[in-house]
Design an enzyme around this catalytic site. Sequence first.
Site, mmCIF file in Angstrom:
data_model
loop_
_atom_site.group_PDB
_atom_site.id
_atom_site.type_symbol
_atom_site.label_atom_id
_atom_site.label_comp_id
_atom_site.label_asym_id
_atom_site.label_seq_id
_atom_site.Cartn_x
_atom_site.Cartn_y
_atom_site.Cartn_z
ATOM 1 N N HIS A 242 0.822 -1.219 0.000
ATOM 2 C CA HIS A 242 0.000 0.000 0.000
ATOM 3 C C HIS A 242 0.855 1.268 0.000
ATOM 4 O O HIS A 242 0.866 2.036 -0.945
ATOM 5 C CB HIS A 242 -0.915 0.001 1.224
ATOM 6 N N ASP A 243 1.552 1.504 1.122
ATOM 7 C CA ASP A 243 2.216 2.802 1.302
ATOM 8 C C ASP A 243 3.372 3.078 0.339
ATOM 9 O O ASP A 243 3.531 4.228 -0.103
ATOM 10 C CB ASP A 243 2.706 2.943 2.752
#
Length: 313
Positions: A242-243
């Site tokens: 995700h990040d």
Amino acid sequence: MRRPIIIDTDPGLDDAVAVLLAFAARAELEVLGLVAVAGNLPLVQTERNARRVCELAGRPDVPVYAGCARPMLRPLATAEHIHGETGRDGLLLPEPTMALQALHGVDFLIERLRAAEPSTITMCALGPLTNIAMALVKAPEIAGRIAELVVMGGAGFELGNVTPAAEFNIHVDPHAAAIVLDSGVPVTMIPLDVTHQVLTTPPRLAALRALGNRCGAAVAALLTSFEENRRPKFGSRGMALHDPSVIAYLLRPSLYEGREVNVAVETQSPLTIGMTVVDWRGVTGRKPNVRFMNTVDAEGFYDLLTERLSRLP
Ligand SMILES: [Ca+2]
């Protein structure tokens, strides 16, 4: 000229990889500071983990601030079952010796942005949007200093991950997300639609492990541990990064495609609180407020991540 960025983060395993990727892009990105927020873990752990990541990367010169310890209205809901100090993830990151900055993270955001020229600083939001919303409430004039706010959060065609309707970061503090999306800051959203396309696979993890540096080894181990933690619930599909997608987007926006749309956050319904309502077809007449990404070149993403992480200690 390097692009100045501030990373607001709740490390968090994938946060750690994102911060390392930012440090590995020293030619393009100047990390002005890390601001920790409560999210994946309580604040006392996220600020400590932020400092651990700096030290792993050999960057104790980067100031780390502690921001808000809880969301604006809701009680804090963490994801310690995924990101907690269990197993090997606790062993690979060194204990920090660098100090936490005394200034509150929200005040750092305000002071640093106030001191900047208009539209010059890029904000990276890797956790709940509490700190950024608080800063915008306290000092609305800072909105004009932000060149772009790249948010990992939300979901459009993809369903939620923490509830059927909502993605974790937005769900933890939907009121903060609503304030940010309503602030006039240019927002780029990296939602689950994108991050669920960049999954770890055994060859991708092996390539990271084969880098031979301590950061590559740490990332390979963190991601392996993350994948093992989530497998009982979600099966062995691979872990979504995700990040790190936020930093990869800054480094190589051509990997991503999306559309300018209106996004609103549900803050009322017990059933769908934290849902990002994405007006993909423009049926509401509401003004676009977000560049909403929905596709990514996954191979290009992993090539970039692996090549960049090779530059770290
Ligand atoms: Ca995060």
